[in-house]
Design an enzyme around this catalytic site. Structure first.
Site, PDB file in Angstrom:
ATOM      1  N   LYS A   1       0.841  -1.216   0.000  1.00 45.13           N
ATOM      2  CA  LYS A   1       0.000   0.000   0.000  1.00 45.13           C
ATOM      3  C   LYS A   1       0.871   1.260   0.000  1.00 45.13           C
ATOM      4  CE  LYS A   1      -1.941  -0.986   3.952  1.00 45.13           C
ATOM      5  NZ  LYS A   1      -1.288  -2.274   4.249  1.00 45.13           N
TER       6      LYS A   1
ATOM      7  N   ARG B   1      -9.488   1.393   8.477  1.00 47.77           N
ATOM      8  CA  ARG B   1      -9.061   0.041   8.777  1.00 47.77           C
ATOM      9  C   ARG B   1     -10.143  -0.732   9.510  1.00 47.77           C
ATOM     10  NH1 ARG B   1      -3.397   0.694   8.789  1.00 47.77           N
ATOM     11  NH2 ARG B   1      -2.335  -1.285   8.990  1.00 47.77           N
TER      12      ARG B   1
ATOM     13  N   ARG C   1      11.802  -5.938   4.604  1.00 44.25           N
ATOM     14  CA  ARG C   1      11.556  -4.493   4.436  1.00 44.25           C
ATOM     15  C   ARG C   1      12.574  -3.678   5.235  1.00 44.25           C
ATOM     16  NH1 ARG C   1       5.834  -2.033   5.407  1.00 44.25           N
ATOM     17  NH2 ARG C   1       6.003  -3.194   7.359  1.00 44.25           N
TER      18      ARG C   1
ATOM     19  N   ARG D   1      11.514  -1.985  10.840  1.00 45.86           N
ATOM     20  CA  ARG D   1      10.425  -1.466  11.685  1.00 45.86           C
ATOM     21  C   ARG D   1      10.191  -2.366  12.898  1.00 45.86           C
ATOM     22  NH1 ARG D   1       5.306   0.175   8.085  1.00 45.86           N
ATOM     23  NH2 ARG D   1       4.204  -1.108   9.610  1.00 45.86           N
TER      24      ARG D   1
ATOM     25  N   ARG E   1      -0.666  -9.002  13.187  1.00 48.80           N
ATOM     26  CA  ARG E   1      -1.181  -7.964  12.279  1.00 48.80           C
ATOM     27  C   ARG E   1      -2.038  -8.594  11.187  1.00 48.80           C
ATOM     28  NH1 ARG E   1       4.183  -5.183  10.675  1.00 48.80           N
ATOM     29  NH2 ARG E   1       2.928  -3.952   9.232  1.00 48.80           N
TER      30      ARG E   1
HETATM   31  P1  AP5 Z   1       4.931  -1.639   1.835  1.00 48.33           P
HETATM   32  O1  AP5 Z   1       4.629  -0.748   0.679  1.00 48.33           O
HETATM   33  O2  AP5 Z   1       5.750  -1.103   2.953  1.00 48.33           O
HETATM   34  O3  AP5 Z   1       3.567  -2.314   2.354  1.00 48.33           O
HETATM   35  P2  AP5 Z   1       2.368  -1.723   3.182  1.00 48.33           P
HETATM   36  O4  AP5 Z   1       1.127  -2.340   2.610  1.00 48.33           O
HETATM   37  O5  AP5 Z   1       2.441  -0.237   3.264  1.00 48.33           O
HETATM   38  O6  AP5 Z   1       2.681  -2.413   4.564  1.00 48.33           O
HETATM   39  P3  AP5 Z   1       2.639  -1.814   6.049  1.00 48.33           P
HETATM   40  O7  AP5 Z   1       3.382  -2.807   6.915  1.00 48.33           O
HETATM   41  O8  AP5 Z   1       3.078  -0.409   6.074  1.00 48.33           O
HETATM   42  O9  AP5 Z   1       1.146  -1.952   6.327  1.00 48.33           O
HETATM   43  P4  AP5 Z   1       0.450  -1.934   7.649  1.00 48.33           P
HETATM   44  O10 AP5 Z   1      -0.928  -1.785   7.158  1.00 48.33           O
HETATM   45  O11 AP5 Z   1       0.674  -3.119   8.509  1.00 48.33           O
HETATM   46  O12 AP5 Z   1       1.193  -0.771   8.449  1.00 48.33           O
HETATM   47  P5  AP5 Z   1       0.801   0.735   8.776  1.00 48.33           P
HETATM   48  O13 AP5 Z   1       2.027   1.528   8.816  1.00 48.33           O
HETATM   49  O14 AP5 Z   1      -0.326   1.172   7.940  1.00 48.33           O
HETATM   50  O15 AP5 Z   1       5.612  -2.960   1.267  1.00 48.33           O
HETATM   51  C1  AP5 Z   1       6.048  -4.011   2.124  1.00 48.33           C
HETATM   52  C2  AP5 Z   1       7.410  -4.560   1.652  1.00 48.33           C
HETATM   53  O16 AP5 Z   1       7.275  -5.194   0.390  1.00 48.33           O
HETATM   54  C3  AP5 Z   1       8.470  -3.465   1.445  1.00 48.33           C
HETATM   55  O17 AP5 Z   1       9.714  -3.958   1.820  1.00 48.33           O
HETATM   56  C4  AP5 Z   1       8.393  -3.187  -0.057  1.00 48.33           C
HETATM   57  O18 AP5 Z   1       9.631  -2.699  -0.539  1.00 48.33           O
HETATM   58  C5  AP5 Z   1       8.047  -4.550  -0.612  1.00 48.33           C
HETATM   59  N1  AP5 Z   1       7.222  -4.477  -1.814  1.00 48.33           N
HETATM   60  C6  AP5 Z   1       6.253  -3.570  -2.103  1.00 48.33           C
HETATM   61  N2  AP5 Z   1       5.680  -3.827  -3.301  1.00 48.33           N
HETATM   62  C7  AP5 Z   1       6.286  -4.957  -3.753  1.00 48.33           C
HETATM   63  C8  AP5 Z   1       6.122  -5.756  -4.929  1.00 48.33           C
HETATM   64  N3  AP5 Z   1       5.206  -5.456  -5.869  1.00 48.33           N
HETATM   65  N4  AP5 Z   1       6.918  -6.849  -5.061  1.00 48.33           N
HETATM   66  C9  AP5 Z   1       7.836  -7.168  -4.106  1.00 48.33           C
HETATM   67  N5  AP5 Z   1       8.047  -6.455  -2.984  1.00 48.33           N
HETATM   68  C10 AP5 Z   1       7.270  -5.366  -2.809  1.00 48.33           C
HETATM   69  O19 AP5 Z   1       0.255   0.558  10.276  1.00 48.33           O
HETATM   70  C11 AP5 Z   1       1.100   0.181  11.338  1.00 48.33           C
HETATM   71  C12 AP5 Z   1       0.314   0.102  12.616  1.00 48.33           C
HETATM   72  O20 AP5 Z   1      -0.239   1.410  12.941  1.00 48.33           O
HETATM   73  C13 AP5 Z   1      -0.919  -0.815  12.597  1.00 48.33           C
HETATM   74  O21 AP5 Z   1      -0.565  -2.154  12.880  1.00 48.33           O
HETATM   75  C14 AP5 Z   1      -1.794  -0.169  13.683  1.00 48.33           C
HETATM   76  O22 AP5 Z   1      -1.357  -0.532  14.971  1.00 48.33           O
HETATM   77  C15 AP5 Z   1      -1.532   1.317  13.501  1.00 48.33           C
HETATM   78  N6  AP5 Z   1      -2.511   1.961  12.580  1.00 48.33           N
HETATM   79  C16 AP5 Z   1      -2.224   2.573  11.381  1.00 48.33           C
HETATM   80  N7  AP5 Z   1      -3.352   3.033  10.815  1.00 48.33           N
HETATM   81  C17 AP5 Z   1      -4.375   2.713  11.652  1.00 48.33           C
HETATM   82  C18 AP5 Z   1      -5.794   2.901  11.612  1.00 48.33           C
HETATM   83  N8  AP5 Z   1      -6.388   3.500  10.565  1.00 48.33           N
HETATM   84  N9  AP5 Z   1      -6.529   2.448  12.645  1.00 48.33           N
HETATM   85  C19 AP5 Z   1      -5.947   1.837  13.706  1.00 48.33           C
HETATM   86  N10 AP5 Z   1      -4.619   1.612  13.800  1.00 48.33           N
HETATM   87  C20 AP5 Z   1      -3.839   2.042  12.790  1.00 48.33           C
HETATM   88 MG    MG Z   2       2.822   1.146   4.842  1.00 44.20          MG
END
Ligand code: AP5
Ligand code: MG
Length: 213
Positions: free
Chosen positions: A13, A88, A127, A160, A171
Site C-alpha cells: 500500500k 481500517r 523491508r 520497523r 497484524r
Molecule cells: P509496503 O509498501 O511497505 O507495504 P504496506 O502495505 O504499506 O505495509 P505496512 O506494513 O506499512 O502496512 P500496515 O498496514 O501493517 O502498516 P501501517 O504503517 O499502515 O511494502 C512491504 C514490503 O514489500 C516493502 O519492503 C516493499 O519494498 C516490498 N514491496 C512492495 N511492493 C512490492 C512488490 N510489488 N513486489 C515485491 N516487494 C514489494 O500501520 C502500522 C500500525 O499502525 C498498525 O498495525 C496499527 O497498529 C496502527 N494503525 C495505522 N493506521 C491505523 C488505523 N487507521 N486504525 C488503527 N490503527 C492504525
Molecule cells: Mg505502509
C-alpha cells in the site's frame, strides 16, 4: 481525486501510494506514518499508539479518526489525497463517509492490493525503511543502490519495530478480522477495484494507473 488503499500489512500500500501521490500531485496520507512520526518525537499520542502497534493491534478508532479528519481538512487536500492505512475498520469508514457527505464529497476509488498471506511474511522480514524521508525498500525485491543506505536522503535504513515475525502474524489476524470486511463495504458502493499485488512494483502501478486514468 480521493483514493483509499486497501490491503494486508505488507501488501505494498505504502509503496504504491507514494507513486500515486507523485504522479497525480496529491498528498500521501498514511496513519501508520503519522503514528511513527509521533513515536519518534515522543508525543503523548505516540506513546499511546505505540502500546497497540508493538503488539500488532489497531490503535483505537477515537484516536485515529480525529487525526485523520484533521489531516484531510488541510489546505493541501483540497484537490484530493491518497489514504494509506485508513480506514481500517467499518466504523472508521463510516466516519470518513459521513464527514465527506457533509461537504458534498466522496471517495472515488478504494484500491485493494491483493497479496496472499504466504507472501506477506517474506516481504516484512526484508523491508527496510528510511527514518528520514520514509522511503521503503526490500533487501531482495526493491534494494537500495547502496546496501543499508537510503537512495534519496543518504540516511541509514532501519527495520520497523512491528516487522518481527510474531507481530506480523498478529497484524495479519487483525487484518482479516477487522479490515478485510471493508472490501465488501466498498464493493457495495461500487468503488472497489482489485489489483494483483504479487506482481512487480511497476506492474502493480501500471494496473493502478489504468484504473485511475
Ligand atoms: P509496503 O509498501 O511497505 O507495504 P504496506 O502495505 O504499506 O505495509 P505496512 O506494513 O506499512 O502496512 P500496515 O498496514 O501493517 O502498516 P501501517 O504503517 O499502515 O511494502 C512491504 C514490503 O514489500 C516493502 O519492503 C516493499 O519494498 C516490498 N514491496 C512492495 N511492493 C512490492 C512488490 N510489488 N513486489 C515485491 N516487494 C514489494 O500501520 C502500522 C500500525 O499502525 C498498525 O498495525 C496499527 O497498529 C496502527 N494503525 C495505522 N493506521 C491505523 C488505523 N487507521 N486504525 C488503527 N490503527 C492504525
Ligand atoms: Mg505502509
Amino acid at each position: 481525486m480521493k483514493i483509499i488503499m486497501l490491503g494486508a500489512p505488507g501488501a505494498g500500500k505504502g509503496t504504491q501510494a507514494k507513486m500515486i501521490a507523485e504522479k497525480y500531485g496529491v498528498p500521501h496520507i498514511s496513519t501508520g506514518d503519522i503514528f511513527r512520526a509521533n513515536i519518534k518525537n515522543g508525543t503523548e499520542l505516540g506513546m499511546e499508539a505505540k502500546k497497540y502497534m508493538d503488539q500488532g493491534l489497531l490503535v483505537p478508532d477515537e484516536l485515529t479518526v480525529k487525526i485523520l479528519l484533521d489531516r484531510v481538512s488541510n489546505e493541501d487536500c483540497k484537490n484530493g489525497y491518497v489514504l494509506d492505512g485508513f480506514p481500517r475498520t467499518i466504523p472508521q469508514a463510516e466516519v470518513l463517509e459521513n464527514a465527506l457527505n457533509d461537504i458534498n464529497d466522496k471517495i472515488d476509488y478504494a484500491i485493494d492490493v491483493d497479496v496472499p498471506d504466504e507472501n506477506i511474511v517474506n516481504r516484512m522480514g526484508g523491508r527496510r525503511a528510511c527514518p528520514g524521508c520514509g522511503a521503503t525498500y526490500h533487501v531482495e525485491f526493491i534494494p537500495p543502490k547502496a546496501e543499508g543506505i537510503c537512495d534519496t536522503c543518504g540516511k541509514e535504513l532501519i527495520l520497523r519495530d512491528d516487522d518481527k515475525p510474531e507481530t506480523v502474524k498478529n497484524r495479519l489476524e487483525v487484518y482479516h478480522k477487522q479490515t478485510q470486511p471493508l472490501i465488501e463495504f466498498y464493493q457495495k458502493k461500487e468503488i472497489l477495484r482489485t489489483v494483483d499485488g504479487t506482481a512487480g512494483m511497476e506492474d502493480v502501478f501500471a494496473a493502478i494507473t489504468a484504473i485511475l486514468g
